[in-house]
Write an enzyme that holds these catalytic residues in place. Structure first.
Site, PDB file in Angstrom:
ATOM      1  N   ASP A  73       0.812  -1.184   0.153  1.00 54.44           N
ATOM      2  CA  ASP A  73       0.022  -0.049  -0.142  1.00 54.44           C
ATOM      3  C   ASP A  73       0.914   1.294   0.123  1.00 54.44           C
ATOM      4  OD1 ASP A  73      -2.638  -1.291  -0.145  1.00 54.44           O
ATOM      5  OD2 ASP A  73      -2.787  -0.953   2.101  1.00 54.44           O
TER       6      ASP A  73
HETATM    7  C1  GLC Z   1      -1.761  -3.752   5.390  1.00 54.83           C
HETATM    8  C2  GLC Z   1      -3.109  -3.808   4.307  1.00 54.83           C
HETATM    9  C3  GLC Z   1      -2.779  -4.765   3.293  1.00 54.83           C
HETATM   10  C4  GLC Z   1      -1.451  -4.350   2.419  1.00 54.83           C
HETATM   11  C5  GLC Z   1      -0.392  -4.166   3.306  1.00 54.83           C
HETATM   12  C6  GLC Z   1       0.942  -3.816   2.874  1.00 54.83           C
HETATM   13  O1  GLC Z   1      -1.543  -5.003   5.985  1.00 54.83           O
HETATM   14  O2  GLC Z   1      -4.204  -4.332   4.930  1.00 54.83           O
HETATM   15  O3  GLC Z   1      -4.030  -4.639   2.318  1.00 54.83           O
HETATM   16  O4  GLC Z   1      -1.376  -5.124   1.404  1.00 54.83           O
HETATM   17  O5  GLC Z   1      -0.620  -3.547   4.383  1.00 54.83           O
HETATM   18  O6  GLC Z   1       1.076  -2.599   2.566  1.00 54.83           O
HETATM   19  C1  GLC Z   2      -0.595   2.531   5.864  1.00 49.57           C
HETATM   20  C2  GLC Z   2       0.010   1.312   6.516  1.00 49.57           C
HETATM   21  C3  GLC Z   2      -0.441   0.185   5.590  1.00 49.57           C
HETATM   22  C4  GLC Z   2      -1.877   0.082   5.644  1.00 49.57           C
HETATM   23  C5  GLC Z   2      -2.354   1.336   4.886  1.00 49.57           C
HETATM   24  C6  GLC Z   2      -4.055   1.292   4.998  1.00 49.57           C
HETATM   25  O1  GLC Z   2      -0.219   2.801   4.606  1.00 49.57           O
HETATM   26  O2  GLC Z   2       1.555   1.438   6.466  1.00 49.57           O
HETATM   27  O3  GLC Z   2       0.299  -1.075   6.144  1.00 49.57           O
HETATM   28  O4  GLC Z   2      -2.493  -1.049   4.984  1.00 49.57           O
HETATM   29  O5  GLC Z   2      -2.173   2.274   5.872  1.00 49.57           O
HETATM   30  O6  GLC Z   2      -4.678   2.103   4.889  1.00 49.57           O
END
Ligand code: GLC
Ligand code: GLC
Length: 812
Positions: A483
């Site tokens: 993300d």
């Molecule tokens: C969080 C989110 C997931 C994403 C991950 C890596 O765990 O829930 O959707 O893939 O972060 O950024």
């Molecule tokens: C932030 C976190 C990631 C999560 C995302 C969700 O970027 O680092 O882990 O999945 O928020 O909104």
């Protein structure tokens, strides 16, 4: 240092010191009605949706941490205490919290009195039942005053925290006998209310927070309790609460149960009222009557235990290593159920108002859950697919209450569609139910444009095909699985969300090698599905795209020693030796080795060795290296985190299993196991003071080697880590894997393991599997014996005869 111990026989973690390094929580309920409860009885309750239908209030990030919950106060003379130590924090003579499978019991003892509060949500019930047992172990008769306490939330947890100019005037309650009803907004647009009852006469009550606690007091010292007398307050606006007051006299050795029920009711529009402004309480009374004796409550708890016996009997291992057995047989599967229920919505790190059910998250959660209750997995797949768009793209999240895509978050995460193939394939391999592919599933919840689930998979596949970049690799969109790799965001406004802002998509060259690997893995699955359903032409078409992707990765995704991570907006490499920071990333190396891209040429082994050398550390495999030390506007959020945390070189436990599985594809059982063990919470129990979060569940992230405090975990419970680790250990390391035509036994274990036993229920039969390893191998099958007969294959057939079958596999 430990703060408790595992009681495997009862499937409990027993906390013996209430001052855990962080609240250690549990979840009650597993269908519609849920509570979060900490080891000191903190937490809250909701119906289906932690944002839209919050029943009790909770303040996150409070001071002290974890204040507010379902509290009992006991007044014994001038002494005031709580069985969970908090909120009073009176030093107890003994304390014990047992977190079990969807129940928690908290017991405290003070001056010869014990109070034990058992909390659970009975199966198929919209209520939390609390059994409070008070016992007098002293030599004197005890006259005790007991107060219950909880605080109502005004339903929408988000506006409850914000709109005080309205909220402070709307609160309404009713009190009848020993039941307190919360009915705010029932008269206008709501058809639901909540109640809190006790199965004994009360000598008073309170329903107004200020009257009960006092404006200048805290939960630790409510004024009413200090004074020892309820005010019988009736809330009008401000903050409605529910507190029962009970006087009890106990002779030496005597013990009494009180049963409290916190429930939720929905009434039809024409059945809402008893008389004007008096709510129809019929359903509430029915629920209360179901749990009004100790015997009824004990039997409901026994049913819940049986339910878990059954769920956990589907996959269980005997390895001789307690730490492995307890995580595989109990806690990891339990966590998979919890992530299935909540996706990433409600934990002590997820506020319940921020995120709904994630498209990618929920699909991945299925791989650790589908064997438990396949019917619920089926329903979930349809729900998720219903939020997809006709071009294969999808809402990133949806709200569980209305199952609608969440507009605030939108879509454009280009990995999302592919996970639907994973979810569906896992379901079919578990059940053999190909009919799911014929289900008519809407796009964006619009039934008039429904198509078969199979067609949804086709558009998922094509979404990648239709969105390729200059190197023939998938365009990344807002982000892929990571993300925080926001290659089209270019944000310099701190009030913008990296997640939802996409400033520069047009003309972007940002491509993801991770999605490429993902596409090869699930593209092949799609091809196979086509062939198995007689769509050979479509299979041929799809296979060409998969082959082309393999070529593109070899040509443009290989850096010499490992797979690069991506191309940025301008078409420059990310995750390459050419970069100064972020030279190597875990995700693309995980997916490309799982896909076996360039396996023959030795690329996979090289990539895995590079991961070992550059990303592995004492606490697990970090996400990238070197960590980013300054903000790269063209990379986005990843470079906003301090080095060693979260997506910037944290040990992001979700993706470690991708390397474990990659290692099993390469046949390296020793390394797969080493990685598994490093992040597995049951092996970290002894360092709880550093690890900080619960030793019985995985956390999303453990601070990596570049962090200020390596080894410290955050974001426990709701993480794809749960299902991916279960998938890695159960299907790839232990190697018991559902396939379309049977159960494959293909372990990849450390050479010094002597063997192990697994019981697996699969499509209506029980497989008792014994793996022996006389020659100290990691991988390879010498002999397979099924029901006493030599078998030519390690793919054990589908028996479906409700019988037990004995499988012996000799490695060699
Ligand atoms: C969080 C989110 C997931 C994403 C991950 C890596 O765990 O829930 O959707 O893939 O972060 O950024
Ligand atoms: C932030 C976190 C990631 C999560 C995302 C969700 O970027 O680092 O882990 O999945 O928020 O909104």
């Amino acid at each position: 240092m430990k703060f408790g111990f595992f009681d495997d026989k009862n499937r409990e973690y027993v906390i013996t010191n209430p001052r855990t390094p962080w609240p250690w929580i549990n979840y009650l309920g597993n269908e519609d009605f849920f509570s979060l409860i900490s080891n000191t009885a903190g937490g809250y309750t909701f119906y289906k949706d932690a944002k839209f239908r919050r029943i009790t209030r909770y303040r996150y990030n409070n001071v002290p941490m974890d204040s507010g919950g379902k509290y009992f106060y006991i007044k014994d003379g001038d002494n005031i205490w709580s069985p969970g130590w908090k909120p009073c924090k009176t030093e107890l003579d003994s304390y014990e919290c047992r977190h079990g499978m969807n129940y928690t019991s908290i017991k405290g003892e003070k001056n010869g009195v014990t109070a034990e509060a058992l909390y659970f949500v009975p199966l198929k019930t919209w209520a939390e039942v609390q059994k409070l047992t008070i016992s007098n172990n002293s030599k004197d008769t005890k006259k005790l005053k007991i107060f219950s306490f909880l605080e109502w939330c005004l339903w929408n947890a988000s506006s409850d925290m914000e709109n005080f100019q309205r909220n402070f005037s709307t609160g309404e309650v009713e009190i009848e006998g020993s039941v307190i009803y919360h009915k705010t907004e029932y008269k206008e647009r709501r058809d639901h209310f909540a109640f809190y009852s006790v199965n004994a006469p009360v000598q008073g009550y309170d329903t107004d927070r200020e009257s009960f606690i006092g404006l200048y007091n805290g939960f630790d010292e409510p004024r009413v309790i200090v004074e020892g007398k309820p005010k019988n307050s009736v809330a009008h606006g401000w903050s409605p609460i529910a507190s029962h007051y009970i006087e009890v006299e106990l002779k030496p050795g005597e013990s009494k149960d009180f049963i409290f029920v916190l429930g939720y009711v929905e009434n039809k529009e024409d059945d809402k009222w008893e008389t004007k402004n008096i709510i129809n309480k019929k359903k509430a009374k029915e629920t209360i009557a179901k749990f009004d004796t100790t015997a009824k409550v004990d039997s409901a708890l026994a049913d819940l235990r049986k339910y878990w016996d059954n769920l956990l009997s589907v996959y269980s291992i005997k390895s001789g290593d307690d730490k492995l057995d307890r995580i595989v047989n109990i806690w990891n599967q339990y966590q998979c159920m919890i992530t299935f229920c909540f996706s990433r919505s409600a934990s002590f790190f997820e506020s319940g108002i921020g995120r709904g059910m994630g498209f990618r998250d929920s699909n991945q959660d299925l791989i650790g859950f589908v064997h438990q209750i396949p019917e619920r997995a089926r329903e979930r797949i349809i729900d998720i697919a219903s939020t997809q768009f006709p071009d294969g793209g999808c809402y990133h999240q949806y709200q569980p209450l209305n199952k609608r895509g969440n507009n605030d978050i939108g879509g454009g995460f280009n990995d999302d569609p592919l996970w639907l193939i994973l979810g569906t394939v896992s379901y079919i391999k578990e059940t053999g139910d190909f009919n799911i592919l014929d289900e008519m599933v809407p796009f964006d919840n619009d039934m008039s444009v429904a198509r078969s689930l199979f067609d949804h998979l086709t558009v998922s596949f094509d979404h990648v095909v239709n969105n390729l970049g200059p190197h023939g690799l998938p365009l990344i969109g807002r982000a892929d699985w990571n993300d925080c790799l926001n290659l089209n965001c270019f944000s310099n406004d701190p009030n913008e969300s990296f997640q939802t802002t996409e400033n520069k998509t047009k003309g972007s060259k940002a491509e993801s090698v991770m999605i490429a690997g993902l596409f090869v893995v699930y593209g092949r699955d799609y091809v196979e599905l086509c062939m198995r359903t007689g769509k050979n032409k479509e299979a041929g078409r799809a296979q060409k795209y998969v082959n082309a992707m393999v070529d593109s990765v070899k040509k443009y995704g290989w850096d010499g020693e490992w797979f690069i991570r991506a191309y940025d907006y301008y078409g420059r490499k990310i995750g390459s030796n050419e970069n100064e920071e972020g030279k190597i990333f875990i995700e693309s190396n995980g997916w490309c080795t799982m896909a076996g891209i360039g396996k023959e040429e030795g690329l996979c082994v090289k990539a895995l060795d590079a991961v070992k050398e550059r990303l592995d550390c004492e606490h697990g495999i970090v996400l990238n290296n070197p960590a980013f030390t300054s903000y790269y506007i063209e990379y986005g959020e990843i470079s906003s985190y301090p080095p060693g945390y979260k997506e910037n070189a944290g040990v992001f436990c979700h993706n470690n299993p991708w390397i474990m599985i990659g290692e099993t594809v390469a046949g390296n059982g020793n390394r797969a196991w080493e990685y598994y063990r490093k992040i597995c919470p049951s092996y970290l129990e002894e360092i709880s003071e550093l690890h900080k979060t619960e030793p019985y569940v995985y956390a999303q992230m453990v601070a990596g080697k570049d962090a200020f405090k390596p080894g410290e975990a955050k974001n426990s419970w709701l993480t794809g880590t749960a299902s991916w680790n279960f998938y890695a250990i159960s299907q790839f390391i232990l190697g018991i894997r559902p396939e379309y035509d049977g159960l494959l036994v293909d372990p990849c274990i450390p050479g010094d393991w002597k063997g192990f036993k697994v019981t697996r229920k699969f499509r209506g039969a029980t497989y008792s599997i014994e793996v022996v390893n006389p020659d100290g191998k990691s991988r390879g099958i010498k002999e397979v014996i099924v029901d006493g007969k030599l078998s030519a294959s390690n793919l054990i057939p589908v028996f479906g005869d409700r019988k037990e079958h004995f499988v012996k596999v000799v490695l060699g």
